[in-house]
Design a protein around this motif. Structure first.
Motif, PDB file in Angstrom:
ATOM      1  N   THR A 145       0.858  -1.191   0.000  1.00 30.62           N
ATOM      2  CA  THR A 145       0.000   0.000   0.000  1.00 30.62           C
ATOM      3  C   THR A 145       0.893   1.240   0.000  1.00 30.62           C
ATOM      4  O   THR A 145       1.764   1.369   0.854  1.00 30.62           O
ATOM      5  CB  THR A 145      -0.899   0.003   1.255  1.00 30.62           C
ATOM      6  OG1 THR A 145      -1.660  -1.206   1.278  1.00 30.62           O
ATOM      7  CG2 THR A 145      -1.846   1.194   1.245  1.00 30.62           C
ATOM      8  N   GLY A 199      -5.244   8.439  -4.697  1.00 32.79           N
ATOM      9  CA  GLY A 199      -5.692   7.047  -4.754  1.00 32.79           C
ATOM     10  C   GLY A 199      -4.607   6.003  -4.573  1.00 32.79           C
ATOM     11  O   GLY A 199      -4.901   4.805  -4.574  1.00 32.79           O
ATOM     12  N   THR A 210      -5.169   3.245  -1.833  1.00 34.15           N
ATOM     13  CA  THR A 210      -6.457   2.550  -1.822  1.00 34.15           C
ATOM     14  C   THR A 210      -6.333   1.104  -1.343  1.00 34.15           C
ATOM     15  O   THR A 210      -5.455   0.359  -1.785  1.00 34.15           O
ATOM     16  CB  THR A 210      -7.069   2.550  -3.242  1.00 34.15           C
ATOM     17  OG1 THR A 210      -7.214   3.900  -3.673  1.00 34.15           O
ATOM     18  CG2 THR A 210      -8.421   1.843  -3.268  1.00 34.15           C
ATOM     19  N   ALA A 266     -13.650   0.207  -1.990  1.00 28.23           N
ATOM     20  CA  ALA A 266     -12.365   0.895  -2.071  1.00 28.23           C
ATOM     21  C   ALA A 266     -12.397   2.146  -1.201  1.00 28.23           C
ATOM     22  O   ALA A 266     -13.316   2.964  -1.292  1.00 28.23           O
ATOM     23  CB  ALA A 266     -12.074   1.270  -3.528  1.00 28.23           C
ATOM     24  N   ASN A 306      -9.671   5.286   0.749  1.00 29.43           N
ATOM     25  CA  ASN A 306      -8.342   5.880   0.846  1.00 29.43           C
ATOM     26  C   ASN A 306      -7.812   5.633   2.261  1.00 29.43           C
ATOM     27  O   ASN A 306      -8.285   6.245   3.224  1.00 29.43           O
ATOM     28  CB  ASN A 306      -8.401   7.389   0.569  1.00 29.43           C
ATOM     29  CG  ASN A 306      -8.690   7.708  -0.879  1.00 29.43           C
ATOM     30  OD1 ASN A 306      -8.296   6.961  -1.769  1.00 29.43           O
ATOM     31  ND2 ASN A 306      -9.374   8.804  -1.118  1.00 29.43           N
ATOM     32  N   SER A 307      -6.815   4.780   2.369  1.00 29.88           N
ATOM     33  CA  SER A 307      -6.346   4.421   3.711  1.00 29.88           C
ATOM     34  C   SER A 307      -5.565   5.548   4.379  1.00 29.88           C
ATOM     35  O   SER A 307      -5.312   5.499   5.572  1.00 29.88           O
ATOM     36  CB  SER A 307      -5.506   3.140   3.661  1.00 29.88           C
ATOM     37  OG  SER A 307      -4.334   3.318   2.891  1.00 29.88           O
ATOM     38  N   GLY A 337      -3.095   0.747  -5.767  1.00 28.48           N
ATOM     39  CA  GLY A 337      -4.356   1.470  -5.607  1.00 28.48           C
ATOM     40  C   GLY A 337      -5.258   1.316  -6.814  1.00 28.48           C
ATOM     41  O   GLY A 337      -6.470   1.131  -6.685  1.00 28.48           O
ATOM     42  N   THR A 354      -8.893  -0.496  -6.668  1.00 25.58           N
ATOM     43  CA  THR A 354     -10.086   0.255  -7.091  1.00 25.58           C
ATOM     44  C   THR A 354     -10.825  -0.513  -8.184  1.00 25.58           C
ATOM     45  O   THR A 354     -12.057  -0.624  -8.165  1.00 25.58           O
ATOM     46  CB  THR A 354      -9.677   1.652  -7.602  1.00 25.58           C
ATOM     47  OG1 THR A 354      -9.044   2.361  -6.538  1.00 25.58           O
ATOM     48  CG2 THR A 354     -10.886   2.444  -8.078  1.00 25.58           C
ATOM     49  N   ASN A 388      -7.891   7.859  -9.064  1.00 26.51           N
ATOM     50  CA  ASN A 388      -6.559   7.243  -8.987  1.00 26.51           C
ATOM     51  C   ASN A 388      -5.671   7.876 -10.045  1.00 26.51           C
ATOM     52  O   ASN A 388      -5.946   7.742 -11.243  1.00 26.51           O
ATOM     53  CB  ASN A 388      -6.655   5.729  -9.210  1.00 26.51           C
ATOM     54  CG  ASN A 388      -7.327   5.020  -8.057  1.00 26.51           C
ATOM     55  OD1 ASN A 388      -8.546   5.119  -7.898  1.00 26.51           O
ATOM     56  ND2 ASN A 388      -6.551   4.336  -7.251  1.00 26.51           N
TER      57      ASN A 388
END
Ligand code: FES
Ligand code: FES
Length: 163
Positions: free
Chosen positions: A37, A47, A50, A57, A59-60, A107, A111, A134
């Motif tokens: 990630t 993105g 993600t 999905a 956004n971390s 990401g 997604t 993204n």
């Protein structure tokens, strides 16, 4: 004071100590060692970070880790099968030239995986709309769209079964 957060990560139950304000990306990349990630902007704009939470999905970089308590998280590491084989979607990105420097790829792929979970055979417009959040500085996006289209025409991969 640190809390213990317990959730499913790529099919395995994990528990980790985290400060209540910690972001999911920091816990994934730090104590849990899931560095697939990526962090780009850190502000919800690119993105790159993600991951999937219960198949959706997110956004971390903006997601508080405490919110994954009891839920299911999938990172790019979780798309491979037990033997380490790539999922159909990952293979399609490689074959169609959707991966160049690779920074956006985790990401992008997650997604796209979320889209294919909801819509197994998306139109090009649906793919482009889904991937609009993204950003990719390398490919020009055409190969990425083609990769998602290619994956959608193949046998269901692990990501399409909700992994
Ligand atoms: S790093 Fe999370 S959206 Fe850019
Ligand atoms: S492949 Fe380099 S940013 Fe997308």
């Amino acid at each position: 004071m640190a809390h213990v957060v317990s959730f499913e990560l790529n099919g395995r139950q994990v528990s980790v100590q985290a400060e209540p304000w910690a972001r999911l990306i920091d816990v994934l990349r730090g104590p849990l060692g899931h560095t697939g990630t990526k962090e780009g902007c850190g502000e919800g704009e690119c993105g790159a970070c993600t991951v999937l939470v219960d198949g959706a999905a997110i956004n971390s970089c903006l997601f508080p880790v405490l919110e994954v308590e009891g839920r299911s998280v999938t990172t790019i590491e979780g798309l491979r099968d037990a033997e380490g084989r790539l999922a159909a979607l990952q293979e399609a990105f490689v074959e169609e030239g959707g991966v160049q420097c690779g920074f956006c790829s985790p990401g992008m792929i997650l997604t796209a995986a979320a889209l294919l979970l909801r819509t197994p055979h998306p139109t090009e417009a649906e793919i482009r709309e889904e991937l609009a959040g993204n950003l990719c500085r390398c490919t020009g996006y055409a190969q990425i769209v083609e990769a998602v289209q290619a994956a959608a025409t193949r046998a269901p991969g692990r990501e399409e079964r909700g992994a």
